[in-house]
Design a protein around this motif. Structure first.
Motif, PDB file in Angstrom:
ATOM      1  N   TRP A 289     -53.316  -2.047  -3.348  1.00 32.97           N
ATOM      2  CA  TRP A 289     -54.118  -1.966  -4.572  1.00 32.97           C
ATOM      3  C   TRP A 289     -53.245  -2.094  -5.817  1.00 32.97           C
ATOM      4  N   HIS A 290     -52.088  -1.435  -5.825  1.00 29.61           N
ATOM      5  CA  HIS A 290     -51.198  -1.521  -6.978  1.00 29.61           C
ATOM      6  C   HIS A 290     -50.731  -2.946  -7.204  1.00 29.61           C
ATOM      7  N   VAL A 291     -50.414  -3.646  -6.134  1.00 32.31           N
ATOM      8  CA  VAL A 291     -49.928  -5.019  -6.257  1.00 32.31           C
ATOM      9  C   VAL A 291     -50.996  -5.892  -6.906  1.00 32.31           C
ATOM     10  N   VAL A 292     -52.239  -5.732  -6.479  1.00 29.27           N
ATOM     11  CA  VAL A 292     -53.339  -6.499  -7.063  1.00 29.27           C
ATOM     12  C   VAL A 292     -53.560  -6.103  -8.521  1.00 29.27           C
ATOM     13  N   HIS A 293     -53.587  -4.818  -8.784  1.00 32.81           N
ATOM     14  CA  HIS A 293     -53.864  -4.312 -10.135  1.00 32.81           C
ATOM     15  C   HIS A 293     -52.833  -4.809 -11.138  1.00 32.81           C
ATOM     16  N   TYR A 294     -51.566  -4.590 -10.869  1.00 31.92           N
ATOM     17  CA  TYR A 294     -50.537  -4.970 -11.834  1.00 31.92           C
ATOM     18  C   TYR A 294     -50.280  -6.477 -11.823  1.00 31.92           C
ATOM     19  N   GLY A 295     -50.419  -7.097 -10.665  1.00 31.00           N
ATOM     20  CA  GLY A 295     -50.262  -8.544 -10.617  1.00 31.00           C
ATOM     21  C   GLY A 295     -51.310  -9.248 -11.446  1.00 31.00           C
ATOM     22  N   ALA A 296     -52.536  -8.721 -11.478  1.00 35.28           N
ATOM     23  CA  ALA A 296     -53.601  -9.326 -12.272  1.00 35.28           C
ATOM     24  C   ALA A 296     -53.297  -9.259 -13.764  1.00 35.28           C
ATOM     25  N   ARG A 297     -52.708  -8.150 -14.212  1.00 36.88           N
ATOM     26  CA  ARG A 297     -52.391  -8.031 -15.644  1.00 36.88           C
ATOM     27  C   ARG A 297     -51.222  -8.935 -16.023  1.00 36.88           C
ATOM     28  N   ALA A 298     -50.309  -9.162 -15.085  1.00 34.83           N
ATOM     29  CA  ALA A 298     -49.237 -10.117 -15.347  1.00 34.83           C
ATOM     30  C   ALA A 298     -49.802 -11.528 -15.436  1.00 34.83           C
ATOM     31  N   ALA A 299     -50.690 -11.883 -14.504  1.00 37.36           N
ATOM     32  CA  ALA A 299     -51.335 -13.190 -14.556  1.00 37.36           C
ATOM     33  C   ALA A 299     -52.184 -13.328 -15.811  1.00 37.36           C
TER      34      ALA A 299
ATOM     35  N   PRO B  90     -52.087 -19.228 -15.832  1.00 38.76           N
ATOM     36  CA  PRO B  90     -52.103 -19.922 -14.544  1.00 38.76           C
ATOM     37  C   PRO B  90     -52.997 -21.166 -14.641  1.00 38.76           C
ATOM     38  N   VAL B  91     -52.540 -22.259 -14.059  1.00 43.52           N
ATOM     39  CA  VAL B  91     -53.297 -23.510 -14.142  1.00 43.52           C
ATOM     40  C   VAL B  91     -54.756 -23.340 -13.726  1.00 43.52           C
ATOM     41  N   PRO B  92     -55.057 -22.566 -12.670  1.00 43.71           N
ATOM     42  CA  PRO B  92     -56.466 -22.422 -12.297  1.00 43.71           C
ATOM     43  C   PRO B  92     -57.323 -21.727 -13.360  1.00 43.71           C
ATOM     44  N   TYR B  93     -56.674 -21.077 -14.349  1.00 44.42           N
ATOM     45  CA  TYR B  93     -57.428 -20.359 -15.382  1.00 44.42           C
ATOM     46  C   TYR B  93     -57.658 -21.199 -16.633  1.00 44.42           C
ATOM     47  N   TRP B  94     -57.085 -22.380 -16.727  1.00 35.68           N
ATOM     48  CA  TRP B  94     -57.131 -23.126 -17.973  1.00 35.68           C
ATOM     49  C   TRP B  94     -58.537 -23.339 -18.508  1.00 35.68           C
ATOM     50  N   ARG B  95     -59.488 -23.601 -17.601  1.00 30.30           N
ATOM     51  CA  ARG B  95     -60.862 -23.851 -18.070  1.00 30.30           C
ATOM     52  C   ARG B  95     -61.459 -22.634 -18.749  1.00 30.30           C
ATOM     53  N   GLY B  96     -60.925 -21.453 -18.445  1.00 35.13           N
ATOM     54  CA  GLY B  96     -61.453 -20.254 -19.065  1.00 35.13           C
ATOM     55  C   GLY B  96     -61.161 -20.151 -20.545  1.00 35.13           C
ATOM     56  N   VAL B  97     -60.173 -20.900 -21.021  1.00 36.13           N
ATOM     57  CA  VAL B  97     -59.814 -20.837 -22.442  1.00 36.13           C
ATOM     58  C   VAL B  97     -60.957 -21.293 -23.313  1.00 36.13           C
ATOM     59  N   TRP B  98     -61.794 -22.189 -22.790  1.00 40.23           N
ATOM     60  CA  TRP B  98     -62.899 -22.702 -23.591  1.00 40.23           C
ATOM     61  C   TRP B  98     -64.212 -21.961 -23.304  1.00 40.23           C
ATOM     62  N   ALA B  99     -64.137 -20.941 -22.470  1.00 37.05           N
ATOM     63  CA  ALA B  99     -65.347 -20.186 -22.159  1.00 37.05           C
ATOM     64  C   ALA B  99     -65.645 -19.231 -23.304  1.00 37.05           C
TER      65      ALA B  99
ATOM     66  N   LEU C 213     -54.515 -13.401 -22.873  1.00 41.41           N
ATOM     67  CA  LEU C 213     -54.937 -14.800 -22.971  1.00 41.41           C
ATOM     68  C   LEU C 213     -56.128 -14.935 -23.911  1.00 41.41           C
ATOM     69  N   ARG C 214     -57.017 -13.967 -23.867  1.00 38.03           N
ATOM     70  CA  ARG C 214     -58.168 -13.978 -24.774  1.00 38.03           C
ATOM     71  C   ARG C 214     -57.703 -13.831 -26.224  1.00 38.03           C
TER      72      ARG C 214
ATOM     73  N   ALA D 226     -43.950 -12.843 -10.536  1.00 38.81           N
ATOM     74  CA  ALA D 226     -44.521 -14.119 -10.106  1.00 38.81           C
ATOM     75  C   ALA D 226     -45.353 -14.773 -11.193  1.00 38.81           C
ATOM     76  N   SER D 227     -45.904 -13.959 -12.095  1.00 32.30           N
ATOM     77  CA  SER D 227     -46.717 -14.503 -13.182  1.00 32.30           C
ATOM     78  C   SER D 227     -46.004 -14.481 -14.525  1.00 32.30           C
ATOM     79  N   GLY D 228     -44.708 -14.204 -14.519  1.00 37.96           N
ATOM     80  CA  GLY D 228     -43.917 -14.370 -15.738  1.00 37.96           C
ATOM     81  C   GLY D 228     -43.764 -13.169 -16.632  1.00 37.96           C
ATOM     82  N   SER D 229     -44.194 -12.002 -16.193  1.00 34.86           N
ATOM     83  CA  SER D 229     -44.045 -10.793 -17.012  1.00 34.86           C
ATOM     84  C   SER D 229     -42.767 -10.059 -16.654  1.00 34.86           C
ATOM     85  N   LEU D 230     -42.223  -9.331 -17.627  1.00 35.07           N
ATOM     86  CA  LEU D 230     -41.179  -8.367 -17.307  1.00 35.07           C
ATOM     87  C   LEU D 230     -41.831  -7.170 -16.626  1.00 35.07           C
ATOM     88  N   ALA D 231     -41.121  -6.601 -15.654  1.00 33.91           N
ATOM     89  CA  ALA D 231     -41.648  -5.469 -14.898  1.00 33.91           C
ATOM     90  C   ALA D 231     -40.945  -4.188 -15.319  1.00 33.91           C
TER      91      ALA D 231
END
Length: 364
Positions: free
Chosen positions: A40-50, A354-363, A337-338, A94-99
Motif C-alpha cells: 500500500w505504501h509503495v502505491v500511495h507514495y509512488g502515485a504522488r511521485a507520478a 508520465p506519457v500516459p497522463y498527457w491527455r489529462g492536461v487538457w481535461a 500537474l494540475r 521511478a517517477s522523478g521525485s526526490l525521496a
C-alpha cells in the motif's frame, strides 16, 4: 516564457528537486505491525511521485518501537525494515521525485490511538507493551502520564536517531527529515511547556535546545552527503511556550549543526486555539528564512495551501523556498500537474508528466 517559481528546480545539497512542491509527511498508520513497509505504501507514495511532486517525504517513521504513535507506524529501528523502504524509494525515484523520510519519536504522545477507527490502542496506561517517555513527567491532556527520561536514556536517544538515519541512507533516501514539531519528543524537549528538567537538557533555553542540536550533529555525520532536514513547530500558540522569535533564533544553530533545509510548521505540543486560515503558518517560515539568509538555507512552508497562485505568490515574495501541500494531495495525487497547468506554463512536460497522463492536461 518565464517558468513559474513554483516549477523551478530546487538544489538540495548534491541533489536537485525538479520543482518546489513537497509532499509533507502525513501518517497513514498502515504499516505491518512490525513497522515494515507494505505494498500500500509503495502505491500511495509512488502515485504522488507520478503526480509531479518534486520531493516526496514519507510519513513519520519511528526510530524505536517505543516511539511509535500506533502499532501500525513505519519504523527504521532495525535492519530488517530497510528492504521495504528500499522498494518505497525505488517507486518514488521511478517517477522523478526526490525521496525523503521523516524520522521521529512520539514521546509523551506515542502509543495513542490515531484517527483510524481500526487502530489498536488506548489513551490510558501502556500500549502494546511500551511505556510513554518524555523530558518530564507531564501528560499531554487526556493521555497517560509519561515517565521522565533519565540522563543515560536522553543521551542514548542521539545514537538511536543516528542509527535510524543510517538505515534511511542505506535504503536510498535522498533526504532525512527529523521530526522536531507537533508535540513529539524533540519538540517536547524544546518547549518550556513540556520540559521542566533542571539538568543539562533543560532549565534554560540552551539546555532545552541541547538534545535537538546533538541529534542534528549526530545525524549529519550518519547521513553523509544525503540531505538533512528538520521540521519545526515555530510556535506553541500558547503563553509561556515556544515563539516565532525563539525559533528564528534556533534556526542558525540548527544550520550550524548540519541541517540543510528547515521545514516550518506550528503547534501540537499543547491544546491551543490556532488561527487556521490559508497560509497561516507562512509568516513563521518567512521569519526563519530571514534568520538563515546568510547561509541561503532553503526553508519549506506548509499549512492550508489551496491554489497554485497562492503557492506561487509565497515563493515570488521570498517568504519560503518551497511549499508543502498535504491534505489536498490525499484526494488529488496529481495536484502538482494540475497546478502546473493552472499557472499557464507550457513547460508542464518538464515536470515529469508520465506519457500516459498527457491527455489529462487538457481535461477540465
Amino acid at each position: 516564457m518565464v517558468t513559474p517559481r513554483l516549477l523551478e528546480s530546487l538544489p538540495l545539497r548534491e541533489r536537485i528537486a525538479r520543482n518546489r512542491l513537497w509532499l509533507p509527511p502525513m501518517c497513514t498508520y498502515s504499516a505491518a505491525e512490525d513497522g515494515v513497509v507494505t505494498p500500500w505504501h509503495v502505491v500511495h507514495y509512488g502515485a504522488r511521485a507520478a503526480g509531479g511532486f518534486g520531493t516526496v517525504v514519507v510519513e513519520a517513521t519511528a526510530v524505536s518501537p517505543r516511539g511509535r504513535l500506533s502499532p501500525r507506524d513505519l519504523g527504521l529501528w532495525e535492519d530488517a525494515q530497510v528492504a521495504g523502504h528500499s522498494r518505497l524509494v525505488e517507486a518514488i525515484h521511478a517517477s522523478g521525485s526526490l525521496a525523503g523520510v521523516q524520522l521521529g519519536h512520539g514521546g509523551r504522545k506515542a502509543g495513542t490511538p490515531p484517527w483510524r477507527p481500526d487502530a489498536v490502542g488506548a489513551r490510558q496506561g501502556t500500549l502494546a507493551g511500551w511505556d510513554l517517555v518524555a523530558p518530564s513527567a507531564l501528560a499531554y491532556p487526556g493521555h497517560a502520564t509519561p515517565r521522565e527520561l533519565d540522563l543515560t536514556e536522553v543521551r542514548a536517544l542521539v545514537e538511536t536517531f543516528a542509527q535510524a538515519a543510517g538505515r534511511a541512507v542505506a535504503a536510498g533516501y535522498d533526504l532525512v527529515e527529523l521530526h522536531g514539531a507537533h508535540g513529539y519528543l524533540l519538540h517536547e524537549f524544546l518547549s518550556p511547556l513540556s520540559n521542566h528538567r533542571t539538568d543539562a537538557y533543560g532549565g534554560t533555553t540552551a539546555g532545552r535546545r541541547r538534545l535537538v542540536l546533538e541529534v542534528v550533529e549526530a545525524v549529519r555525520e550518519a547521513v553523509g552527503d544525503a540531505v538533512l532536514g528538520i521540521r519545526l513547530s515555530a510556535t506553541d500558540w500558547t503563553a509561556g511556550g515556544l515563539t516565532g522569535e525563539q525559533t528564528a533564533e534556533l534556526a542558525p544553530l540548527l544550520v550550524g549543526a548540519g541541517a540543510d533545509v528547515l521545514h516550518v510548521s506550528t503547534g501540537g505540543n499543547v491544546p491551543a486555539k490556532v488561527p487556521v486560515a490559508p497560509g497561516y503558518q507562512v509568516p513563521f517560515a518567512a521569519r526563519v528564512r530571514d534568520a538563515v539568509a546568510a547561509t541561503a538555507t532553503p526553508v519549506v512552508t506548509v499549512g492550508v495551501m489551496r491554489s497554485a497562485t497562492q503557492a506561487e505568490q509565497i515563493l515570488v515574495t521570498g517568504q519560503a523556498d518551497a511549499v508543502a501541500v498535504g491534505r489536498p494531495a490525499l484526494l488529488d495525487p496529481s495536484l502538482p500537474l494540475r497546478w502546473a497547468r493552472d499557472l499557464g506554463t507550457e513547460g508542464w512536460q518538464a515536470q515529469g508528466v508520465p506519457v500516459p497522463y498527457w491527455r489529462g492536461v487538457w481535461a477540465s
